[in-house]
Design a protein around this motif. Sequence first.
Motif, PDB file in Angstrom:
ATOM      1  N   ASN A 186      -4.763  27.294  43.510  1.00 41.94           N
ATOM      2  CA  ASN A 186      -4.956  27.704  42.120  1.00 41.94           C
ATOM      3  C   ASN A 186      -6.440  27.889  41.860  1.00 41.94           C
ATOM      4  O   ASN A 186      -7.244  26.988  42.123  1.00 41.94           O
ATOM      5  N   ARG A 187      -6.802  29.031  41.328  1.00 43.46           N
ATOM      6  CA  ARG A 187      -8.198  29.350  41.036  1.00 43.46           C
ATOM      7  C   ARG A 187      -8.353  29.687  39.560  1.00 43.46           C
ATOM      8  O   ARG A 187      -7.470  30.311  38.954  1.00 43.46           O
ATOM      9  N   THR A 188      -9.481  29.278  38.989  1.00 44.54           N
ATOM     10  CA  THR A 188      -9.830  29.697  37.635  1.00 44.54           C
ATOM     11  C   THR A 188     -11.283  30.145  37.616  1.00 44.54           C
ATOM     12  O   THR A 188     -12.108  29.701  38.417  1.00 44.54           O
ATOM     13  N   ARG A 189     -11.549  31.027  36.693  1.00 41.34           N
ATOM     14  CA  ARG A 189     -12.919  31.488  36.442  1.00 41.34           C
ATOM     15  C   ARG A 189     -13.101  31.586  34.936  1.00 41.34           C
ATOM     16  O   ARG A 189     -12.381  32.351  34.275  1.00 41.34           O
ATOM     17  N   THR A 190     -14.038  30.815  34.403  1.00 44.44           N
ATOM     18  CA  THR A 190     -14.262  30.763  32.956  1.00 44.44           C
ATOM     19  C   THR A 190     -15.724  31.053  32.665  1.00 44.44           C
ATOM     20  O   THR A 190     -16.602  30.260  33.006  1.00 44.44           O
ATOM     21  N   GLY A 191     -15.971  32.199  32.050  1.00 48.04           N
ATOM     22  CA  GLY A 191     -17.313  32.546  31.616  1.00 48.04           C
ATOM     23  C   GLY A 191     -17.421  32.330  30.110  1.00 48.04           C
ATOM     24  O   GLY A 191     -16.628  32.889  29.347  1.00 48.04           O
ATOM     25  N   GLN A 192     -18.400  31.536  29.683  1.00 45.48           N
ATOM     26  CA  GLN A 192     -18.538  31.204  28.270  1.00 45.48           C
ATOM     27  C   GLN A 192     -19.959  31.492  27.797  1.00 45.48           C
ATOM     28  O   GLN A 192     -20.929  31.114  28.467  1.00 45.48           O
ATOM     29  N   THR A 193     -20.057  32.150  26.666  1.00 46.76           N
ATOM     30  CA  THR A 193     -21.353  32.352  26.022  1.00 46.76           C
ATOM     31  C   THR A 193     -21.264  31.781  24.605  1.00 46.76           C
ATOM     32  O   THR A 193     -20.238  31.919  23.928  1.00 46.76           O
ATOM     33  N   ALA A 194     -22.303  31.132  24.188  1.00 50.13           N
ATOM     34  CA  ALA A 194     -22.354  30.548  22.845  1.00 50.13           C
ATOM     35  C   ALA A 194     -23.736  30.790  22.269  1.00 50.13           C
ATOM     36  O   ALA A 194     -24.739  30.775  22.992  1.00 50.13           O
ATOM     37  N   ALA A 195     -23.786  31.027  20.977  1.00 46.52           N
ATOM     38  CA  ALA A 195     -25.059  31.226  20.285  1.00 46.52           C
ATOM     39  C   ALA A 195     -24.919  30.699  18.867  1.00 46.52           C
ATOM     40  O   ALA A 195     -23.816  30.667  18.301  1.00 46.52           O
ATOM     41  N   GLY A 196     -26.033  30.281  18.312  1.00 43.99           N
ATOM     42  CA  GLY A 196     -25.950  29.750  16.963  1.00 43.99           C
ATOM     43  C   GLY A 196     -27.310  29.586  16.331  1.00 43.99           C
ATOM     44  O   GLY A 196     -28.359  29.679  16.986  1.00 43.99           O
ATOM     45  N   ILE A 197     -27.278  29.315  15.036  1.00 46.22           N
ATOM     46  CA  ILE A 197     -28.489  29.075  14.270  1.00 46.22           C
ATOM     47  C   ILE A 197     -28.199  27.990  13.244  1.00 46.22           C
ATOM     48  O   ILE A 197     -27.079  27.900  12.724  1.00 46.22           O
ATOM     49  N   ALA A 198     -29.177  27.141  12.994  1.00 50.50           N
ATOM     50  CA  ALA A 198     -29.034  26.071  12.011  1.00 50.50           C
ATOM     51  C   ALA A 198     -30.347  25.909  11.257  1.00 50.50           C
ATOM     52  O   ALA A 198     -31.432  25.996  11.851  1.00 50.50           O
TER      53      ALA A 198
END
Length: 765
Positions: free
Chosen positions: A345-357
Amino acid sequence: MQYAPPVPIRKPLAILIALLGAVTTASAAETVELAPVEVVGTTPLPGINLPKDQVPANVQLMNSRQLRDAGGPSLAENLQRKMPSVNVNEVQGNPYQADLNYRGFSASPLLGTPQGLSVFLDGVRVNEPFGDVVNWDLIPQTAIATMTLVPGSNPLYGLNTLGGALALQTKRGDTHPGGALEVYGGAFNRRGGSIEHGGKRGELSWYVAAEGMKEDGWRDRSPSEVGQLFGKLAWTRGETDVALTLAHADTDLIGNALVPESILRQRREAIFTHPDQTRNRSSLLALSGSHWLNDQDQISGTVYARRTLTRTLNGDLNDEFGDEFAEWAAAGFPAGAEPESGALNRTRTGQTAAGIALQWSRIAGAHQFSVGVSHDRSHANFRQSEQAGELTANRGISATGDEEQVNSLLGRTRTTSLYATDTVALAPTLHLTGSLRYNRTRVINSDRMGDALNGDFTYHKLNPALGLTWQATPALTVYGGFTQGNRAPTPIELGCADPENACSLPNAMAADPFLRQVVTRTVELGVRGKLAGNTQWNATAFRSTNRDDILFVGTGGSLGFFTNFGQTRRQGVELGLSGEIGAFDWQANYSYLDATFQSSACLLAENNSTEGQGGCPDDEIRVARGDRLPGLPKHSLKLGVDWHATEVLRVGADLIAYSGRYVRGNENNRHEPEDGFEGRGKLPGYGVVNLRADYQLARGWTLFGRIDNLFDKRYATAGALAENPFVGPDNAFVVDPGEWRHEQFVAPGAPRSAWVGVRYAWKGI
């Protein structure tokens, strides 16, 4: 809604009252030497700090020196060694992939684990957006200056702060000038090192750090490698401060997870199946700043971008083998039609996150308040594939088929929050703190292989907090408060919430999906103070109640879906004492945790001896109010002492001891070994002693050594009831599923191990 504590919490409160009376008497009878005032931040963003005695909670602090002295390989392990109410489940069998539990709430790198803690690095939330998981291997441990563990459902720390928040602040060149170089090696062929340097010139300061570790691991086929880089450039002029942070990590971890007790008894280093590989790569860029408008007003803010790529490869049994075997048997066992026994079983998870506070803080007479706003966006691209194979003699997988994609999910989240907090001095020794935070979260799922996982959900929640501190004497503070937090579902969790599509995602990756968002309310009462000789003590009672908890409900066989469960509760007492006696520094911490289900339901647990009882279908068990949550010890004790034997030699020891805990699959606490079912359903308690020593060879040079598990204690930190097909001679695979055994699987703790190293520091870092 009333929260008057019922009978179960009276005993902990009685302990607190008795302790308060004893300590107050002692403090009145002796002259108290007051320690320097500690200050803590009240929000993830930089703001106007509060003295710790004005914070209505049992906040725990740790600096870089204490973190280094803990001596553990990972941040999670060091938190376990030094922080009260923290324990670790080594489900993956890798120190960098531990499930960290605090007051019964988890921060885990495993998708599907119910997450309940938020983690911040310089004000940036590092829980991954796809499943709220925390990858401990991506946090630069060398660069950490301070850690603050904030208990309770504090709404100021945003989503997922159900049981607490961990705020990490990194080093800067103007606060940590100089540098250090460290190398070490020892057991499991572990070798590693770090280098750091900070400096300042005029208005500009800089800090850089690099660290790495490589080892073979103590279990079979368990090598790991970790590499991290960190840099911070800061500019300070008068009332203005700006800092640019860059962090990068690249890791390759093998976590061979649980192993059947029957196999473990034969060989301590044994594993179940392999490979079990996780490769992470992460980059973070953050710009933060603050500016004093005048003597009373400060503005601060952070903008960030983060990218994480996670790839996994797991060799497992074929989930469909039982059904395929039945079909093969019905056909008369024709040659060439045998079902495949394994799968990759293989998985590939690409995640991008951005924010401002952005945040505005102000001191106005008796008031000290902050108002803030934040917006965070994330994009997650998840792909999963399967490849049929055959189990080998060493329980690996030999691929026999083509790789086929089984899931492709695009998940997006948008969260906007508004918050405000005010601490007002009702009297010089009496402070009231009130807080509010409004969260709006939208989660959008797009199924790129159909429409079963499509969804568009929006969640709203206004969370309050109210607390009071009273400094009864200069050496005694009484505090109490109420907090509320919520957790919105993540994209991976929403993939298995439809009862008409019974869990098309793997169970291990969908253990806590959405119907209604989880809401946690916490009540905390405590006292803390100081005795003669700068001895410090604290005593706290707490209760956290989760409403609309989400659990797996079976529909028969191995299928099911996730639904709101009702309630779970975590309550307990924390007692702490620390001080100095001559050449000895010492500390003692005890925690009592009562973590229970507070509602009743049938849960899937086909390997539990009570399955099918209590009105539940076959393969399910009845969980009732009062049953204890698995994986959490009721009692924990942590003792530590450092002996400054001479001016150049320091020797220290720690004892970490836990009572027993139930394993997963025994949520009803009623499993018993009987015909066809093995294992007690519970792990025994244990205690582990760790030693450390530092010897100053010359100016700036230090020789150090560490011994973990001094007495080579054999123990397990986690477990589960599962099915073992390797029951033939020499643990061979048995083809007929009817002969497989229901067993207890465990996560064995590491054996005795030692490391030595040398550290060179210059200019005092």
